[in-house]
Scaffold this active site. Sequence first.
Site, PDB file in Angstrom:
ATOM      1  N   LYS A   1       0.710  -1.217  -0.043  1.00 14.04           N
ATOM      2  CA  LYS A   1      -0.059   0.222  -0.048  1.00 14.04           C
ATOM      3  C   LYS A   1       0.898   1.391  -0.217  1.00 14.04           C
ATOM      4  CE  LYS A   1      -4.463  -1.486   0.782  1.00 14.04           C
ATOM      5  NZ  LYS A   1      -5.096  -2.332   1.704  1.00 14.04           N
TER       6      LYS A   1
ATOM      7  N   LYS B   1      -4.446 -12.309  -8.511  1.00 17.93           N
ATOM      8  CA  LYS B   1      -5.551 -11.785  -7.835  1.00 17.93           C
ATOM      9  C   LYS B   1      -6.581 -10.966  -8.365  1.00 17.93           C
ATOM     10  CE  LYS B   1      -6.785  -9.704  -3.274  1.00 17.93           C
ATOM     11  NZ  LYS B   1      -6.268  -8.740  -2.691  1.00 17.93           N
TER      12      LYS B   1
ATOM     13  N   LYS C   1     -10.606  -5.120  -6.264  1.00 21.41           N
ATOM     14  CA  LYS C   1     -11.381  -4.152  -6.528  1.00 21.41           C
ATOM     15  C   LYS C   1     -10.955  -2.979  -7.090  1.00 21.41           C
ATOM     16  CE  LYS C   1     -13.299  -5.214  -2.038  1.00 21.41           C
ATOM     17  NZ  LYS C   1     -13.963  -4.696  -0.746  1.00 21.41           N
TER      18      LYS C   1
HETATM   19  P1  TYM Z   1     -11.491  -7.288   1.744  1.00 15.96           P
HETATM   20  O1  TYM Z   1     -12.275  -6.425   1.727  1.00 15.96           O
HETATM   21  O2  TYM Z   1     -10.413  -6.858   0.707  1.00 15.96           O
HETATM   22  O3  TYM Z   1     -11.899  -8.648   1.032  1.00 15.96           O
HETATM   23  C1  TYM Z   1     -13.081  -9.156   1.685  1.00 15.96           C
HETATM   24  C2  TYM Z   1     -12.789 -10.826   1.798  1.00 15.96           C
HETATM   25  O4  TYM Z   1     -12.500 -11.205   0.203  1.00 15.96           O
HETATM   26  C3  TYM Z   1     -11.364 -11.904   0.163  1.00 15.96           C
HETATM   27  N1  TYM Z   1     -10.800 -11.870  -1.099  1.00 15.96           N
HETATM   28  C4  TYM Z   1     -10.413 -12.539  -1.932  1.00 15.96           C
HETATM   29  N2  TYM Z   1     -10.618 -13.989  -1.827  1.00 15.96           N
HETATM   30  C5  TYM Z   1     -10.148 -14.724  -2.810  1.00 15.96           C
HETATM   31  N3  TYM Z   1      -9.645 -14.345  -3.972  1.00 15.96           N
HETATM   32  C6  TYM Z   1      -9.679 -12.800  -4.061  1.00 15.96           C
HETATM   33  N4  TYM Z   1      -9.049 -12.566  -5.378  1.00 15.96           N
HETATM   34  C7  TYM Z   1     -10.130 -12.081  -3.014  1.00 15.96           C
HETATM   35  N5  TYM Z   1     -10.076 -10.771  -2.881  1.00 15.96           N
HETATM   36  C8  TYM Z   1     -10.606 -10.598  -1.866  1.00 15.96           C
HETATM   37  C9  TYM Z   1     -10.517 -11.463   1.294  1.00 15.96           C
HETATM   38  O5  TYM Z   1      -9.571 -12.630   1.837  1.00 15.96           O
HETATM   39  C10 TYM Z   1     -11.320 -11.140   2.380  1.00 15.96           C
HETATM   40  O6  TYM Z   1     -11.820 -12.469   3.207  1.00 15.96           O
HETATM   41  N6  TYM Z   1      -8.745  -6.730   5.893  1.00 15.96           N
HETATM   42  C11 TYM Z   1      -9.756  -7.225   5.200  1.00 15.96           C
HETATM   43  C12 TYM Z   1     -11.140  -6.868   5.825  1.00 15.96           C
HETATM   44  C13 TYM Z   1     -11.229  -7.122   7.243  1.00 15.96           C
HETATM   45  C14 TYM Z   1     -11.453  -8.315   7.906  1.00 15.96           C
HETATM   46  C15 TYM Z   1     -11.189  -8.253   9.381  1.00 15.96           C
HETATM   47  C16 TYM Z   1     -11.545  -9.670   7.544  1.00 15.96           C
HETATM   48  C17 TYM Z   1     -11.101  -6.211   8.252  1.00 15.96           C
HETATM   49  N7  TYM Z   1     -11.262  -6.587   9.604  1.00 15.96           N
HETATM   50  C18 TYM Z   1     -11.631  -9.176  10.399  1.00 15.96           C
HETATM   51  C19 TYM Z   1     -11.579 -10.911   8.572  1.00 15.96           C
HETATM   52  C20 TYM Z   1     -11.724 -10.337  10.046  1.00 15.96           C
HETATM   53  C21 TYM Z   1      -9.781  -6.936   3.790  1.00 15.96           C
HETATM   54  O7  TYM Z   1      -9.468  -5.813   3.386  1.00 15.96           O
HETATM   55  O8  TYM Z   1     -10.482  -7.709   3.033  1.00 15.96           O
END
Ligand code: TYM
Length: 333
Positions: A113, A196, A199
């Site tokens: 980031k 990957k 978004k």
């Molecule tokens: P975020 O918002 O980027 O993504 C949400 C969830 O989607 C999964 N994900 C994927 N899984 C497989 N293939 C992909 N290409 C892919 N892109 C995204 C992510 O692994 C995630 O599970 N830090 C976290 C949000 C968060 C969180 C938490 C998660 C904040 N606090 C506590 C679990 C527990 C995040 O940025 O996810």
Amino acid sequence: MEIVVSGTRPTGILHLGNYYGAVRNYVRLGEDKNVKGYFFIADYHSLTTHNNPAELKVLVKQTIATYLACGLDPEKVVIYVQSDLPQIPELYLLMNMLAYKGELEKVATFKDKIKIHKENINAGLLTYPVLMAADIIIHRAHKVPVGKDQEQHLEMTRNFAKRFNSRYEVDFFPEPIAYNFGDELVKVPGLDGSTKMSKTGGETNAIFLNEEPESIRKKIMRAKSDGGPTTMNQEKPQEIINLFELMKIVSTPDTLAFFDNAYNNCVIRYGDMKKQLAEDMVNYLTPIRTRINELINNEAYLQRVVSRGAEEARESAAKTISEVRKIMGISYF
Ligand code: TYM
């Protein structure tokens, strides 16, 4: 009861990677009677990189609607918005005293980031894993359904939980694991040849859950591929692996085997493969898109779901915080 917690940042409409890697598993776990599930919208987390107040409103509502459209049932699990729980920032502050600058600077997502956001290397970005740990341990969770990209964050959550337990000589926080029903965590690839789907990867990378069939077809027909195999059983390049990976998610095993065979025999026609993939993708996502469109304008319902969820989540969070304060000696009279 097994406690399960997970969340998603409202930084854009969710895509197939979010669904297949995470939200689908929230739904499956939520169906388990031995599980108490807490699933939230990680709005504070999205502020580390985005802060457009008007957009945030829309995105949070879209994410709630998407959770419901994917099948999360508010009668079975607790659905809430992170910022509705004041106990989370409180636990975050307390856990920050146990997190070291050196370990936070080594986190892969932080390093990535700060390369992209050179002008905005804020403390929130550095302490992102501490906030994430607070989200999870606030309910004293055991399992966290997430995609592969969150593995390191979960490792840090375990470290913080262990550190708290050992610093205060208690056995209070469980050590939560990243969970995918015993399988490897998932990483759904992008359409642009990258490993990957994301978004922020741009229009050519992701298929969004509310995307119209015509747009899905166009994107898949334009997905990156190569000139085709020239020798039998040739190793597949990344962009072709990606097409097969996507097919594995949305198509039948027979369809997958048919194209795999064609690839290995050098008779594959990517146009045909993409057409099939597009149709299977449209069929896979249509029920979700239809539900998102039905729910998105029902603001009263969305609000009811998260205000009821917040109440229940606050109860669980308040219990944890009250214990934590006692353990840490923050109770004076
Ligand atoms: P975020 O918002 O980027 O993504 C949400 C969830 O989607 C999964 N994900 C994927 N899984 C497989 N293939 C992909 N290409 C892919 N892109 C995204 C992510 O692994 C995630 O599970 N830090 C976290 C949000 C968060 C969180 C938490 C998660 C904040 N606090 C506590 C679990 C527990 C995040 O940025 O996810």
